[in-house]
Design a protein around this motif. Structure first.
Motif, PDB file in Angstrom:
ATOM      1  N   GLU A   1     -59.515-115.679 114.453  1.00 41.50           N
ATOM      2  CA  GLU A   1     -58.639-116.742 113.980  1.00 41.50           C
ATOM      3  C   GLU A   1     -58.151-117.562 115.175  1.00 41.50           C
ATOM      4  N   SER A   2     -58.349-118.867 115.097  1.00 42.54           N
ATOM      5  CA  SER A   2     -57.924-119.733 116.197  1.00 42.54           C
ATOM      6  C   SER A   2     -56.398-119.821 116.223  1.00 42.54           C
TER       7      SER A   2
ATOM      8  N   SER B   1     -57.704-129.034 120.525  1.00 42.88           N
ATOM      9  CA  SER B   1     -59.094-129.473 120.457  1.00 42.88           C
ATOM     10  C   SER B   1     -59.197-130.664 119.506  1.00 42.88           C
TER      11      SER B   1
ATOM     12  N   ASP C   1     -58.818-130.020 115.832  1.00 42.75           N
ATOM     13  CA  ASP C   1     -57.491-129.589 115.383  1.00 42.75           C
ATOM     14  C   ASP C   1     -56.447-130.705 115.425  1.00 42.75           C
TER      15      ASP C   1
END
Length: 282
Positions: A33-34, A73, A76
Motif C-alpha cells: 500500500e502506497s 508522485s 497522486d
C-alpha cells in the motif's frame, strides 16, 4: 513395472535437487500500500466511522493531502488535490464556517478543468454548492422582480415532519420541508465492528429541525428499522434512515408541499432506482 520405477526415480531426483539448491516455495508478494493510499484509507475510515469529528484532526488530514498534491508522485497529485477539497467540505459540514466551503470550491474549480473522473466529480460538487449559495443569496427584492431561485428562498428551511408509507415490497419515507433547499444523500454500508447498520443519509442545507420532531422515529417494518434526526451543523439537518433490508432505493424531490422522498425497495421493480452497489456522492 519399469514405468513406475522410472517415476519414483524422477521424484527422488527432484527431492535431491530441491535440498541441494536450498530451494524455497515461491511466495506471492503482497501488494504494498502506497503512503497516499494509506492516508486516503485512514481519512475515509475516520470520515465515515468516527462518532465525533474533530476540526483539528481534519486540518491534519488536509495538511498531509496538500503535501502529496505538491510533492507527491504525478499519479497522486490530482487525487490528493481532490481530497484536499473533500476535507475542506467536511470542515464546513462540521463547523459551519463558510471559509472552508469557499476553499473547497476554489480547489474543485481547479480540478474541474480535467476530463477524467476527478474532473467530473468536481463539476458535480460545484453544481451542488453553487446551488446552495444561490439559496442563501436569493433576496426578497430579487424575487419581487420576477427572478426565481433554483432551489429555495432566502428563508431558512424548517423540517416540518417525517412520515412513512409501506407497500408490499417497499417503504416510502416522506420528509416534509417548509420550502425548497439544497440537499444531498448517500448510502453507507453496514459496519459490524462499529455496530452500525446499512443506512441512507440525507443532508439538508440551510435547514433546522422544526418543533415536535423526534430525534428517534421507530419504523420497524420489513425494510426500515428507524429514522434518526439531528442538527449536524448550524446549517445542515441530517436524517439517517437505518435499513433492515433493501435491494435498491430512490431519492427525489416533490413540490406543493415540498417533500424529499426516499423509497426503499425490497425487490428491484423500479428501473431508475439505485442499486446498493452503485457509487453515490463520492
Amino acid at each position: 513395472m519399469p514405468l513406475k520405477r522410472y517415476q519414483v526415480s524422477i521424484a527422488f531426483i527432484m527431492i535431491f535437487l530441491f535440498i541441494l539448491t536450498g530451494a524455497r516455495p515461491v511466495k506471492r508478494s503482497k501488494k504494498v500500500e502506497s503512503p497516499f493510499e494509506k492516508l486516503k484509507r485512514e481519512y475515509i475510515t475516520y470520515k465515515h466511522t468516527e462518532k465525533e469529528i474533530k476540526e483539528e484532526k481534519l486540518k491534519e488530514f488536509y495538511s498531509k493531502f496538500e503535501d502529496f498534491s505538491e510533492r507527491g508522485s504525478e499519479k497522486d497529485k490530482l487525487p490528493s488535490l481532490y481530497f484536499c477539497a473533500d476535507v475542506m467540505e467536511k470542515l464546513f459540514e462540521t463547523t459551519g464556517n463558510e471559509r472552508y466551503l469557499e476553499k473547497a470550491l476554489d480547489i474543485y474549480k481547479k480540478i474541474s478543468i480535467n476530463n477524467n473522473s476527478f474532473g467530473i466529480a468536481a463539476r458535480k460538487k460545484l453544481e451542488l454548492f453553487n446551488f446552495y449559495k444561490k439559496d442563501k443569496n436569493f433576496t426578497s427584492s430579487e424575487k419581487s422582480q420576477g427572478s426565481e431561485s433554483v432551489g429555495s428562498t432566502a428563508t431558512q428551511t424548517r423540517l416540518l415532519s417525517i412520515k412513512k408509507e409501506s407497500g408490499g415490497n417497499f417503504t416510502k419515507v416522506i420528509i416534509e420541508l417548509s420550502n425548497k433547499s439544497a440537499f444531498e444523500y448517500k448510502f453507507l454500508r453496514e459496519d459490524p465492528e462499529a455496530n452500525k447498520p446499512k443506512r441512507i443519509v440525507v443532508d439538508i442545507h440551510n435547514a433546522v429541525i422544526g418543533e415536535g420532531i423526534s430525534q428517534n422515529i421507530p419504523i420497524s417494518d420489513e425494510y426500515v428499522d428507524k429514522i434518526r434526526v439531528g442538527q449536524f451543523t448550524k446549517e445542515i439537518t441530517r436524517i439517517v434512515i437505518d435499513i433492515m433490508k433493501l435491494e435498491s432505493y430512490k431519492v427525489y424531490l416533490l413540490e406543493n408541499p415540498v417533500r424529499i422522498i426516499v423509497d426503499v425497495f425490497g425487490e428491484q421493480t423500479k428501473k431508475s432506482a439505485i442499486k446498493v452497489d452503485e457509487k453515490v456522492n463520492q
